[in-house]
Design an enzyme around this catalytic site. Structure first.
Site, PDB file in Angstrom:
ATOM      1  N   ASP A  10      14.967 -39.535 -32.028  1.00 34.32           N
ATOM      2  CA  ASP A  10      16.058 -40.470 -32.339  1.00 34.32           C
ATOM      3  C   ASP A  10      16.074 -41.614 -31.330  1.00 34.32           C
ATOM      4  O   ASP A  10      16.832 -42.563 -31.481  1.00 34.32           O
ATOM      5  CB  ASP A  10      17.401 -39.728 -32.310  1.00 34.32           C
ATOM      6  CG  ASP A  10      18.553 -40.616 -32.760  1.00 34.32           C
ATOM      7  OD1 ASP A  10      18.423 -41.239 -33.843  1.00 34.32           O
ATOM      8  OD2 ASP A  10      19.555 -40.733 -32.034  1.00 34.32           O
ATOM      9  N   HIS A  37      18.121 -44.276 -33.128  1.00 35.84           N
ATOM     10  CA  HIS A  37      19.270 -44.020 -32.243  1.00 35.84           C
ATOM     11  C   HIS A  37      20.556 -43.927 -33.068  1.00 35.84           C
ATOM     12  O   HIS A  37      21.547 -44.582 -32.764  1.00 35.84           O
ATOM     13  CB  HIS A  37      19.378 -45.129 -31.180  1.00 35.84           C
ATOM     14  CG  HIS A  37      20.000 -44.637 -29.901  1.00 35.84           C
ATOM     15  ND1 HIS A  37      19.490 -44.915 -28.659  1.00 35.84           N
ATOM     16  CD2 HIS A  37      21.095 -43.870 -29.676  1.00 35.84           C
ATOM     17  CE1 HIS A  37      20.243 -44.355 -27.732  1.00 35.84           C
ATOM     18  NE2 HIS A  37      21.220 -43.708 -28.332  1.00 35.84           N
ATOM     19  N   ARG A  42      17.204 -39.771 -24.411  1.00 31.79           N
ATOM     20  CA  ARG A  42      16.746 -41.118 -24.060  1.00 31.79           C
ATOM     21  C   ARG A  42      15.229 -41.143 -24.174  1.00 31.79           C
ATOM     22  O   ARG A  42      14.537 -40.187 -23.767  1.00 31.79           O
ATOM     23  CB  ARG A  42      17.159 -41.505 -22.633  1.00 31.79           C
ATOM     24  CG  ARG A  42      18.619 -41.909 -22.480  1.00 31.79           C
ATOM     25  CD  ARG A  42      18.974 -43.198 -23.206  1.00 31.79           C
ATOM     26  NE  ARG A  42      20.380 -43.555 -23.068  1.00 31.79           N
ATOM     27  CZ  ARG A  42      21.352 -43.204 -23.901  1.00 31.79           C
ATOM     28  NH1 ARG A  42      21.079 -42.469 -24.961  1.00 31.79           N
ATOM     29  NH2 ARG A  42      22.596 -43.597 -23.694  1.00 31.79           N
ATOM     30  N   GLU A  57      12.635 -48.856 -27.255  1.00 33.91           N
ATOM     31  CA  GLU A  57      13.484 -49.113 -28.428  1.00 33.91           C
ATOM     32  C   GLU A  57      14.335 -50.368 -28.316  1.00 33.91           C
ATOM     33  O   GLU A  57      14.795 -50.903 -29.329  1.00 33.91           O
ATOM     34  CB  GLU A  57      14.410 -47.915 -28.685  1.00 33.91           C
ATOM     35  CG  GLU A  57      15.550 -47.778 -27.664  1.00 33.91           C
ATOM     36  CD  GLU A  57      16.485 -46.609 -27.978  1.00 33.91           C
ATOM     37  OE1 GLU A  57      15.998 -45.507 -28.236  1.00 33.91           O
ATOM     38  OE2 GLU A  57      17.714 -46.829 -27.954  1.00 33.91           O
TER      39      GLU A  57
HETATM   40  P1  NAI Z   1      26.405 -34.245 -20.249  1.00 28.83           P
HETATM   41  O1  NAI Z   1      26.601 -35.047 -19.004  1.00 28.83           O
HETATM   42  O2  NAI Z   1      27.541 -33.464 -20.800  1.00 28.83           O
HETATM   43  O3  NAI Z   1      25.182 -33.233 -20.051  1.00 28.83           O
HETATM   44  C1  NAI Z   1      23.981 -33.586 -19.444  1.00 28.83           C
HETATM   45  C2  NAI Z   1      23.431 -32.340 -18.804  1.00 28.83           C
HETATM   46  O4  NAI Z   1      22.164 -32.670 -18.218  1.00 28.83           O
HETATM   47  C3  NAI Z   1      24.316 -31.788 -17.678  1.00 28.83           C
HETATM   48  O5  NAI Z   1      24.531 -30.402 -17.862  1.00 28.83           O
HETATM   49  C4  NAI Z   1      23.520 -32.086 -16.425  1.00 28.83           C
HETATM   50  O6  NAI Z   1      23.719 -31.110 -15.408  1.00 28.83           O
HETATM   51  C5  NAI Z   1      22.095 -32.027 -16.964  1.00 28.83           C
HETATM   52  N1  NAI Z   1      21.139 -32.668 -16.075  1.00 28.83           N
HETATM   53  C6  NAI Z   1      21.342 -33.665 -15.175  1.00 28.83           C
HETATM   54  N2  NAI Z   1      20.191 -33.925 -14.516  1.00 28.83           N
HETATM   55  C7  NAI Z   1      19.260 -33.070 -15.022  1.00 28.83           C
HETATM   56  C8  NAI Z   1      17.894 -32.851 -14.747  1.00 28.83           C
HETATM   57  N3  NAI Z   1      17.257 -33.551 -13.796  1.00 28.83           N
HETATM   58  N4  NAI Z   1      17.244 -31.900 -15.445  1.00 28.83           N
HETATM   59  C9  NAI Z   1      17.880 -31.170 -16.390  1.00 28.83           C
HETATM   60  N5  NAI Z   1      19.189 -31.321 -16.697  1.00 28.83           N
HETATM   61  C10 NAI Z   1      19.861 -32.280 -16.019  1.00 28.83           C
HETATM   62  O7  NAI Z   1      25.838 -35.290 -21.324  1.00 28.83           O
HETATM   63  P2  NAI Z   1      25.851 -35.145 -22.905  1.00 28.83           P
HETATM   64  O8  NAI Z   1      27.090 -35.742 -23.441  1.00 28.83           O
HETATM   65  O9  NAI Z   1      25.488 -33.774 -23.292  1.00 28.83           O
HETATM   66  O10 NAI Z   1      24.667 -36.159 -23.291  1.00 28.83           O
HETATM   67  C11 NAI Z   1      23.313 -35.867 -22.976  1.00 28.83           C
HETATM   68  C12 NAI Z   1      22.486 -37.093 -23.222  1.00 28.83           C
HETATM   69  O11 NAI Z   1      22.482 -37.411 -24.609  1.00 28.83           O
HETATM   70  C13 NAI Z   1      23.031 -38.379 -22.560  1.00 28.83           C
HETATM   71  O12 NAI Z   1      22.538 -38.509 -21.238  1.00 28.83           O
HETATM   72  C14 NAI Z   1      22.518 -39.464 -23.442  1.00 28.83           C
HETATM   73  O13 NAI Z   1      21.320 -39.959 -22.894  1.00 28.83           O
HETATM   74  C15 NAI Z   1      22.216 -38.788 -24.763  1.00 28.83           C
HETATM   75  N6  NAI Z   1      23.018 -39.282 -25.869  1.00 28.83           N
HETATM   76  C16 NAI Z   1      22.369 -39.730 -27.002  1.00 28.83           C
HETATM   77  C17 NAI Z   1      23.069 -40.184 -28.086  1.00 28.83           C
HETATM   78  C18 NAI Z   1      22.390 -40.628 -29.342  1.00 28.83           C
HETATM   79  O14 NAI Z   1      23.026 -41.250 -30.218  1.00 28.83           O
HETATM   80  N7  NAI Z   1      21.114 -40.338 -29.514  1.00 28.83           N
HETATM   81  C19 NAI Z   1      24.553 -40.240 -28.050  1.00 28.83           C
HETATM   82  C20 NAI Z   1      25.125 -39.690 -26.839  1.00 28.83           C
HETATM   83  C21 NAI Z   1      24.386 -39.253 -25.799  1.00 28.83           C
END
Ligand code: NAI
Length: 343
Positions: A254, A291, A230, A259
């Protein structure tokens, strides 16, 4: 169920039309993003389906509630654009927690390789029959240290890809995955040791602007920063300064903190109002994609399927495993212990 789909693009429709036929859910597609000006479009529907740059703030939620909307179905994983706490007691929120972690992780690696091997420049040069290699010296990823922040679904896939390149991986997460066999370090150490830093954590109050002037100050000279998570994880002005000071060697973005009114739209032929974005794009060592990391056929299919499953599960059983916890607004700690709706 009748669902109003906001911020619809041509590539969204086939997947939703297919699951609509299969499930009997009626999806009506609207091009505008959901916000205070467009919320009236939701009149007569049971729920709304929204994406990353729609706005579900308190005012929008109150109006949706008045219009009888029972469910907000996010067709994405991140939910920073929804005031989850304000939804409590009014509207249920479900999301698609994973549609293809591979899509996003592979895009992150694609950007990294493009950047460090100057593919974006070479592509333009050879199209002009310019076969000079001047300025194209890159570096091997093999043996470099990558610091991964957030070791959830996408972070873990990205780590596997990096290991395939022979890179050393260090990681930081608020909640450690003890079974992952990862070398977890604290953030300052990650910033100090990493040649490449990749962000894969959600945007929360805690992570907002985690990459700022101070943390960039801790990083290695020449660090490459990847953000497919993000935009507001990074203080963009501080990033621009870091690049101008030659401290940050490259940035692959990305996502961008401002954005929402720009990405997914065609501004070619227009004067871009956002000077910070224009400055970033003007830099030879910055790559911006709008994105698009999620945008694969597999991910679009999964998004539509999971959204339909969420809606059916909610309608039929009254509970949904992908419902977000309104009460505490946290997804990581509460959801897995909860077997019922929040309210
Ligand atoms: P996920 O929920 O599987 O993993 C997120 C990880 O971040 C978890 O292990 C969690 O413990 C950790 N986390 C939470 N708070 C934290 C903090 N304060 N400091 C460090 N780590 C922390 O989510 P996933 O599926 O891996 O997605 C990650 C991010 O990717 C999403 O939040 C979303 O913003 C972004 N995303 C971007 C996309 C794109 O097209 N560019 C598409 C899908 C997701």
């Amino acid at each position: 169920m009748k669902i109003a789909v906001f911020d619809t693009k041509a590539y969204d429709k086939p997947g939703f039309e297919a699951v609509g036929e299969k499930t009997g859910i009626t999806f009506k597609f609207f091009e505008p993003k959901l916000n205070e000006d467009t919320v009236e479009l939701a009149k007569g529907f049971d729920g709304v389906c929204i994406f990353v740059n729609d706005t579900a703030n308190a005012a929008v939620i109150d109006r949706l509630h008045e219009l009888g909307i029972r469910i907000i179905a996010l067709r994405c994983a991140g939910f920073n654009n929804v005031d989850i706490k304000h939804c409590y007691g009014k509207i249920h929120v479900v999301r698609v927690p994973a549609y293809s972690p591979y899509a996003v992780a592979e895009h992150a690696m694609a950007m990294l390789l493009t950047s460090v091997r100057r593919i974006h420049k070479a592509y333009i040069r050879t199209r002009d029959f310019n076969f000079s290699l001047n300025g194209f010296t890159g570096f091997d990823l093999y043996g470099k240290t990558v610091g991964v922040i957030g070791t959830g679904k996408i972070g873990r896939v990205f780590i596997d890809i990096c290991k395939g390149f022979g890179m050393k991986v260090i990681a930081y997460d608020k909640y450690l995955a003890e079974d992952a066999g990862l070398e977890y370090v604290d953030l300052p150490e990650l910033y100090r040791r990493s040649d490449i830093i990749s962000l894969h954590c959600p945007l929360t109050e805690e992570t907002h602007y985690m990459i700022n002037a101070e943390t960039i100050g801790l990083m290695k000279k020449g660090v490459v920063i990847l953000n497919t998570s993000r935009g507001a994880l990074i203080d963009t002005d501080a990033l621009v300064e870091g690049i101008k000071a030659r401290k940050v060697g490259a940035a692959c973005l990305d996502v961008y903190e401002e954005e929402s009114d720009i990405f997914f739209e065609d501004f070619s032929g227009h004067i871009v109002e956002d000077d910070t974005l224009a400055r970033l794009i003007s830099m030879p060592n910055v790559i911006v994609t709008s994105h698009q990391a999620f945008l694969t056929e597999e991910a679009l299919g999964n998004i539509a399927e999971t959204t339909a499953e969420n809606l059916l599960e909610f309608e039929q059983s009254g509970a949904c495993k992908n419902e977000l916890c309104y009460h505490c607004g946290r997804v990581d700690e509460c959801r897995k212990h909860r077997l019922k709706k929040c309210f």
